[in-house]
Design a protein around this motif. Structure first.
Motif: not given
Length: 153
Positions: A67-77, A86-95, A118-120, A146-147
């Motif tokens: 989590a950083r700058n209001g975004y949530f990242f999922c990385l698969l190493d 690219q190991i960042i699989r997805w990212y979304k705004k935390i809100v 993580f959502g739908d 998240v917080v």
């Protein structure tokens, strides 16, 4: 030298390397993300202000959420993949996902693995109970992440 490196695989990335991947991604995409560029002259402080949590591990894969700058990242190493993948699989705004994170039991080995949705759009991510703890600990750690990421700049 690890067992896997004998067969040409690379090592898993460290927590700080994972954080740096996210920091670099944010800097490269800050306009698209509508966030400020991160001052890399103070890289050590920026790494400290980036929140990462390892949630799943097998002998060849590790899943991180950051989590950083209001975004949530999922990385698969995945050590079997080319180091340039690219190991960042997805990212979304935390809100957009903070109220949509759900946990469920795994049908395979519920004593060892759980599932986080993580959502739908990002369902079925596994977490290792030996890495992150029991179901209640997993919920606590993810909610804290998240917080923390909501307030980090």
């Amino acid at each position: 030298m690890s067992f896997y490196s004998l067969f040409g695989y690379r090592s898993f990335k460290t927590e700080n390397e994972i954080k740096n991947i996210v920091i670099d991604f944010i800097n490269e995409n800050h306009k698209k993300l509508s966030v400020s560029n991160i001052d890399i002259s103070s890289r050590n402080l920026e790494v400290i202000n980036t929140y990462a949590l390892k949630i799943f591990q097998t002998p060849t894969q590790v899943t991180w959420v950051v989590a950083r700058n209001g975004y949530f990242f999922c990385l698969l190493d995945d050590i079997e993949l080319n180091k340039n993948v690219q190991i960042i699989r997805w990212y979304k705004k935390i809100v957009d996902i903070k109220d949509q994170i759900t946990f469920e039991d795994s049908y395979r080995k519920p004593e060892k693995v759980g599932i986080i949705n993580f959502g739908d759009m990002h369902k079925g991510w596994l977490y290792s109970k030996n890495v992150i703890g029991n179901d209640e600990m997993a919920k606590k750690y993810i909610n804290n992440l998240v917080v923390s990421g909501s307030s980090a700049n």
